[in-house]
Design a protein around this motif. Structure first.
Motif, short mmCIF file in Angstrom:
data_model
loop_
_atom_site.label_atom_id
_atom_site.label_comp_id
_atom_site.label_asym_id
_atom_site.label_seq_id
_atom_site.Cartn_x
_atom_site.Cartn_y
_atom_site.Cartn_z
N MET A 113 65.15 49.98 25.26
CA MET A 113 65.10 48.67 25.37
C MET A 113 65.99 48.19 25.35
N VAL A 114 67.04 47.53 26.75
CA VAL A 114 68.11 46.27 26.46
C VAL A 114 67.68 45.70 26.87
N SER A 115 68.15 44.41 26.71
CA SER A 115 68.41 43.42 27.34
C SER A 115 69.47 42.40 28.27
N THR A 116 69.61 42.27 29.39
CA THR A 116 70.83 41.82 29.22
C THR A 116 70.47 39.81 29.78
N ASP A 117 71.27 39.52 29.86
CA ASP A 117 70.69 37.71 30.79
C ASP A 117 70.12 36.92 30.95
N ARG A 118 69.00 37.95 31.97
CA ARG A 118 68.24 37.73 33.10
C ARG A 118 67.20 38.63 32.69
N HIS A 119 67.52 40.45 32.38
CA HIS A 119 66.83 41.56 32.86
C HIS A 119 66.31 41.93 31.14
N LEU A 120 65.35 42.94 31.28
CA LEU A 120 64.62 43.91 30.15
C LEU A 120 65.13 44.79 30.87
N LEU A 121 65.73 45.97 30.26
CA LEU A 121 65.23 47.24 31.08
C LEU A 121 64.67 48.27 30.10
N SER A 122 64.08 49.16 30.50
CA SER A 122 63.46 49.96 30.14
C SER A 122 63.27 51.68 29.84
N ALA A 123 63.14 52.62 29.13
CA ALA A 123 63.74 53.70 29.84
C ALA A 123 62.87 54.18 28.98
N GLY A 124 62.21 55.17 29.73
CA GLY A 124 61.11 56.20 29.19
C GLY A 124 61.08 57.67 29.82
N ASP A 125 60.61 57.95 31.18
CA ASP A 125 60.51 59.25 30.97
C ASP A 125 61.64 59.61 32.07
N GLY A 126 62.45 59.68 32.15
CA GLY A 126 63.58 59.77 33.49
C GLY A 126 63.62 58.52 34.20
N GLU A 127 63.60 57.73 33.90
CA GLU A 127 63.46 57.11 34.83
C GLU A 127 64.29 55.36 34.01
N VAL A 128 64.69 54.45 34.94
CA VAL A 128 65.55 53.34 33.94
C VAL A 128 64.65 52.24 34.70
N LYS A 129 63.85 50.92 34.57
CA LYS A 129 63.57 49.87 34.89
C LYS A 129 63.43 48.75 34.44
N ALA A 130 63.64 47.58 35.39
CA ALA A 130 64.03 46.71 35.05
C ALA A 130 62.91 45.45 35.46
N TRP A 131 62.89 44.46 34.37
CA TRP A 131 61.93 43.64 35.07
C TRP A 131 62.84 42.50 34.65
N LEU A 132 62.29 40.96 35.31
CA LEU A 132 62.76 39.76 34.93
C LEU A 132 62.10 39.42 34.03
N TRP A 133 63.29 38.88 32.56
CA TRP A 133 61.84 38.42 31.75
C TRP A 133 61.40 37.23 32.39
N SER A 154 65.27 70.68 37.34
CA SER A 154 64.47 70.82 36.25
C SER A 154 63.17 71.46 36.40
N LEU A 155 62.35 71.75 35.17
CA LEU A 155 61.17 71.94 35.60
C LEU A 155 60.12 70.06 34.77
N GLU A 156 60.93 69.94 33.47
CA GLU A 156 60.52 68.73 33.18
C GLU A 156 61.66 67.58 33.28
N VAL A 157 61.13 66.43 33.55
CA VAL A 157 61.73 65.31 33.87
C VAL A 157 62.19 64.81 32.73
N PRO A 158 63.63 64.95 32.59
CA PRO A 158 64.13 64.68 30.78
C PRO A 158 63.89 63.44 30.44
N GLU A 159 63.96 63.04 29.47
CA GLU A 159 63.74 61.67 28.33
C GLU A 159 65.06 61.27 28.98
N ILE A 160 64.85 59.56 29.24
CA ILE A 160 66.11 58.78 28.41
C ILE A 160 65.88 58.23 27.22
#
Lengths: 372, 694
Positions: A113-133, A154-160
């Motif tokens: 997870m990282v935070s920009t000045d407005r967003h929280l970005l979270s990453a897990g299996d294959g995807e990065v998602k943005a949430w407004l703080w 690929s057979l499986e989704v690579p993680e981030i």
């Protein structure tokens, strides 16, 4: 296995966590509450929740731009937001060490997870998602957007495994299971570059502040230095090949990285080592047997954590300055809250193989733990 | 008295006579001639009386006279003295002269003396007379005062007189004027005169009472009449009973012929009447449930009806007796110390006594095994207990580790969460126990049966938390609401226990009995083997170094069963400490692992061991298999074997060590490690047969 996706969802329904958070257990089978029954987990639901908490791992942390809140992501894909200011205030109660809000962010674990000045970005299996703080703090937990780097099928989704913000370019670098670094433009959301070179998956990223260069460390045991402008690999350090720091029984993998100007510290399977980047030579080898999972520079110290209960503090000369025990059997991430907006919340937090986030108000001892 | 006075007068007269004679003779010139004149006149009229003279004379003047006479006498004496001292012849005459004069003066003195006496006497008489008069007046006054007082008393008595009519509760004034007929109320007379008004109201009262008495008599006669009618009807009914009986008797062969056991049921109902209320509720509800929903449930009553009849008393009485006798016994125990222990024992027995009748429920499961439940009622504690027994269709070979699975002590433990059946559910019992020195019911449950909460509910006994025993009533609706769920739970429990029993028999021989319908959960080739499955004590489990987390989380209660499994592959030995909750299989067994291979690895020093634990403990739902998922334990153990295979095969090879890997990788894996904690691919994907990360 057919229907395994559905089964996975059923395993961790959001509602059961909401129940646990409120602390009001509804007893199964409609049996009326009896004082004896309330001692210890008895019902199916209680036992399940207790087990879930026991097996929880907190992979990532991120401090909000205001510096007053801490988000933590666990292996069940949940993100819990704790109020540091409430927990640190003089009239803090037990409840203030519980999350202000918990929400299901990903299906799989939240690795980074990282935070920009407005967003929280979270990453897990294959995807990065943005949430407004701002939305999160109002408990409206709806994702703002989600992006998936262009994977080869690929057979499986690579993680981030790692996210890195490059403020100069206003871009985000993602790295993980597909052995590549993907650069994403935060303005447009488009993936602009892919840096290829690693032969196994990538554990960690670090940014050299002055020149736009990124360091990455991976399972293949190499630390690679990339120039963002040319999108080329500049330098490679194969740590396991250096006899003084290689530890074959632990493996080659590089689990953590940190840089400070010409200096780089990395650890993992090989011993925790301080490197001089220009000369590519190890200068200090820190005598720590257990593999380290997180390392960071702090003033003239190096903080590291990994297998074992302690947060280790090192002098640059390789002397162990202090070992401060936490509450988890193993640590995976450290977070230093240095947001200038909230000087009263300047703390070090550590999380790992438990449902607790340890809070260190100074580097000397663990003050208390926040808990899922 | 008159005579006396006369005599005195006579004497006085004679005396006065002489004196007056002297006066007349000697001192006519010298002493006041008027007085003597008056005296004379007085004497002339009647007789001379000094008494009368006293009235006439002035005492003041007499006093002057007395003084004068005394002076004269003094002077004469002095002259005589003088003369005598001078001596001489002529002196004698003079002295003689003077002597005569003195004599006259003496006479005067005498007379004065007499007068004084008379005066004194007269004064006394007067005083006396006045005093008598005063006395008489005083007497009269007192008489009058007494009379006044008496009269006043009479008046108050009259005023305080209470009439009987004041006690009569009369109808109110308005009502009286409204209801009473005018010839009684006479409003124009009585309105102004309270006395007349009261009289009129009393009249009205009398009138009303007379009417009511009339009514009462009517009602009595009515009642008499109805009683007689009832009598007649009763006679008719009692004559009906023998007739019905004979009909019943006659119908018996028909019932038997048609397989309709009405009579048998009837007999059971007859017996049921003697059941204590909670058992009765249970009996009725269980019978009803059996008839309506579950044909496999059979209900019977056991025990002696005669004993129950002999014992029948209203419960409050027996309790009072109990406490009374307690008190007495306490006194006697104080006196006789040596028998104290025996008496306490007797008292305990008395307190824990159960009702002679008990209700038997036989619950048949699908595979012909039967759960026998015997419900007892402890009369003095007012709780119900149950004893359970499981019989199976075929004889079971009991594995050592399955000893506790079907034991009557544990088979029903925690049927509902937290219901251990070791403590009395009735809060009032604790006080009773204190009296006879029972610490807890726990020591007696083996003998008495377990007082599970659900048993109380089936018997309709509801124990509110803070209220004492007397609010405890047997309630049908409570029993009915719990009957269905409890019966279903009981069946599930027996089946899951029997399933475990079977599994244990295989596990002890090192075979993990995976059924064919669960085969898809595991790869075909599993190299790791279960080599040991033993039961361990709760204390031993608590002392294991790798079970701390479970103990701290409160998941290791003493009602659970504990086992130790050992899975081996080559030199690697995986110990698994298992907590088996009595609520199996809805609550999964919990595994804690400790791997001995290249050092000791537990969840605190190896993330993958931790992941393996969470695979069996948290992701157990995938392993449940087909409902009712009794195969869970077997599947978990098999999964553990698979996990160990994966763990060992994917362990990164240490290049510095010579020779081949101990465990060559046979499993198909997409990737070996993933994520920051470098997880191994523990998830098995069924049809394709490869392993991936969760």
């Amino acid at each position: 296995m057919p229907g395994s996706e559905g089964a996975g969802e059923e395993l961790f329904p959001e509602s059961c966590f909401a129940l646990a958070l409120r602390g009001s257990w509804t007893l199964a089978w409609g049996l009326e509450s009896h004082p004896e029954i309330l001692r210890g987990p008895n019902t199916k639901m209680e036992v399940f929740q207790t087990l879930q908490r026991l097996h929880m791992t907190i992979f990532s942390q991120s401090v909000s731009p205001c510096g007053k809140f801490l988000a933590a992501g666990n292996n069940y894909g949940q993100i819990a937001v704790f109020s540091l200011s409430a927990a640190l205030s003089s009239e803090a109660k037990e409840e203030s060490k519980k999350p202000v809000v918990t929400f299901q962010a990903h299906d799989g674990p939240v690795y980074s997870m990282v935070s920009t000045d407005r967003h929280l970005l979270s990453a897990g299996d294959g995807e990065v998602k943005a949430w407004l703080w701002a939305e999160i703090l109002k408990k409206g937990c709806k994702e703002l957007w989600r992006r998936q780097p262009p994977y080869r099928t690929s057979l499986e989704v690579p993680e981030i495994n790692a996210l890195l913000l490059v403020p100069k370019e206003n871009s985000l670098i993602l790295a993980g299971g597909d052995c590549q670094l993907h650069a994403m433009d935060l303005e447009t959301g488009a993936f602009t570059r892919a840096l290829r070179g690693h032969t196994d998956y990538i554990h960690c990223l670090a940014l050299r502040e002055r020149s736009p260069e990124v360091l990455s460390g991976g399972e293949d045991g190499a630390v690679r230095l990339w120039d963002l402008r040319t999108a080329k690999e500049v330098q490679t350090i194969e740590v396991y090949k250096h006899e003084e720091c290689s530890r074959p029984h632990n493996g080659r993998w590089i689990g953590c990285l940190a840089t400070d100007s010409d200096w780089m510290v990395c650890g993992g399977g090989p011993a925790l080592t301080l490197w001089h980047l220009r000369s590519s030579t190890p200068t200090t080898i820190f005598p720590m047997r257990a593999p380290q999972k997180h390392v960071t520079f702090y003033q003239d110290l190096i903080l590291s954590a990994g297998q074992g209960r302690c947060v280790n503090q090192w002098q640059l000369s390789g002397e162990l300055k202090a070992q401060v025990p936490g509450s988890s059997p193993g640590l995976l991430s450290l977070s230093l809250n240095q947001q200038p907006a909230a000087p009263e919340c300047k703390v070090l937090t550590a999380a790992g193989n438990s449902c607790r986030v340890d809070v260190f108000t100074n580097l000397g001892y663990r003050a208390f733990s926040l808990s899922f | 008295m008159v005579r006396r006075r006369q005599s005195i007068c006579r004497r006085l007269w004679s005396f006065g006579d002489v004196a007056s004679l002297v006066c007349c003779r000697d001192s006519v010139r010298t002493i006041c001639p008027q007085n003597i004149c008056s005296l004379r006149a007085h004497m002339e009229g009647k007789y001379y009386s000094e008494e009368a003279e006293v009235d006439l004379r002035d005492p003041g003047r007499d006093y002057e006279l007395y003084k004068y006479t005394c002076q004269e006498l003094q002077r004469l004496m002095a002259e005589i003295q003088d003369l005598k001292s001078r001596g001489g012849k002529d002196v004698a005459v003079e002295i003689e002269d003077r002597r005569i004069q003195s004599c006259v003066h003496f006479m005067t003195l005498k007379k004065l003396n007499r007068l004084a006496h008379i005066r004194l006497k007269k004064g006394r008489d007067q005083t006396h007379e006045a005093k008598q008069k005063v006395d008489a007046y005083h007497l009269q006054l007192q008489n009058l005062l007494y009379e006044v007082m008496h009269l006043q008393k009479e008046i108050t008595k009259c005023l305080e007189f209470k009439s009987k009519h004041e006690e009569i509760d009369l109808v109110s004034l308005e009502e009286f004027y409204k209801e009473a007929p005018p010839d009684i109320s006479k409003a124009e007379v009585t309105m102004g005169d309270p006395h007349q008004q009261t009289l009129a109201r009393l009249d009205w009262e009398l009138e009303q009472r007379k009417r009511l008495a009339e009514k009462y008599r009517e009602c009595l006669s009515n009642k008499e009449k109805i009683l007689k009618e009832i009598e007649v009807k009763k006679e008719y009914l009692s004559s009906l009973q023998p007739r019905l009986n004979s009909i019943m008797q006659a119908s018996l062969p028909v019932q038997e012929y048609l397989f309709m056991p009405f009579d048998q049921a009837h007999k059971q109902y007859e017996t049921a009447r003697h059941l204590p209320p909670p058992l009765y509720v249970l009996f009725v509800q269980a019978t009803a449930y059996g008839q309506a929903c579950d044909k496999t449930l059979s209900v019977a009553i056991e025990g002696s009806v005669d004993e129950a009849k002999a014992l029948f008393k209203p419960p409050e009485d027996s309790q009072d007796d109990e406490s009374d006798s307690d008190a007495e016994e306490e006194q006697t125990t104080k006196r006789r110390r040596p028998t104290l222990g025996v008496q306490l024992d007797d008292k305990r027995k008395e307190m824990l006594k159960r009702h002679p009748l008990s209700v038997m429920l036989d619950l048949k499961c699908k595979d012909d095994s039967v759960l026998h439940l015997t419900f007892y009622y402890l009369m003095n504690l007012n709780i119900m207990t149950v004893k359970a027994k499981v019989t199976t269709a075929t004889e079971l070979i009991t594995p050592i580790s399955a000893g506790d699975l079907l034991s009557p002590d544990s088979v029903l433990s925690c049927l509902y969460p937290g219901d251990h059946g070791k403590k009395t559910p009735n809060p009032a019992n604790q006080y009773q126990f204190d009296k006879v020195g029972i610490l807890t019911l726990r020591d007696y449950v083996l003998d008495l049966g377990h007082p599970y909460l659900w048993v109380q509910k089936l018997g309709g006994l509801h124990f509110p938390k803070e209220q004492p025993q007397h609010t405890v009533i047997a309630d049908h609706s409570l029993s009915a609401s719990h009957m269905e769920t409890t019966m279903k739970l009981l069946k599930t429990r027996v089946q899951s226990r029997l399933a475990l029993h079977k599994q244990f028999a295989s596990l002890e021989h090192g075979i993990v009995p995976v059924t064919s319908d669960c085969q898809y959960l595991f790869p075909a080739k599993v190299v790791s083997r279960l080599v040991k499955w033993v039961t361990i004590a709760h204390e031993d489990y608590m002392e294991l170094h790798f079970t701390k987390d479970i103990v701290e989380a409160g998941l290791a209660g003493d009602t659970n069963l504990y086992y130790m499994a050992l899975v081996e592959r080559g030199t690697a030995k995986l110990q698994a400490a298992v907590v088996l909750n009595p609520g199996y299989s809805s609550i999964p067994p919990i595994f804690q692992l400790c791997l001995n291979w290249k050092g000791e690895k537990t969840n605190s020093n190896d993330d993958n061991i931790r992941a393996m634990e969470s695979e069996v403990n948290v992701c157990y739902k995938e392993l449940c298999g087909p409902r009712p998922s009794h195969q869970l334990l077997t599947n978990q153990l098999q999964r553990l074997c698979v996990l160990l295979d994966v763990y060992l095969e994917t362990e990164s090879h240490d290049d510095s060590v010579e020779g081949p890997k101990e465990f060559p990788q046979e499993k198909m894996c997409l990737r070996l490690f993933r994520g920051p904690s470098r997880m191994k691919p523990f998830k098995y994907n069924h049809p394709q047969g490869f392993f991936s990360h969760r």
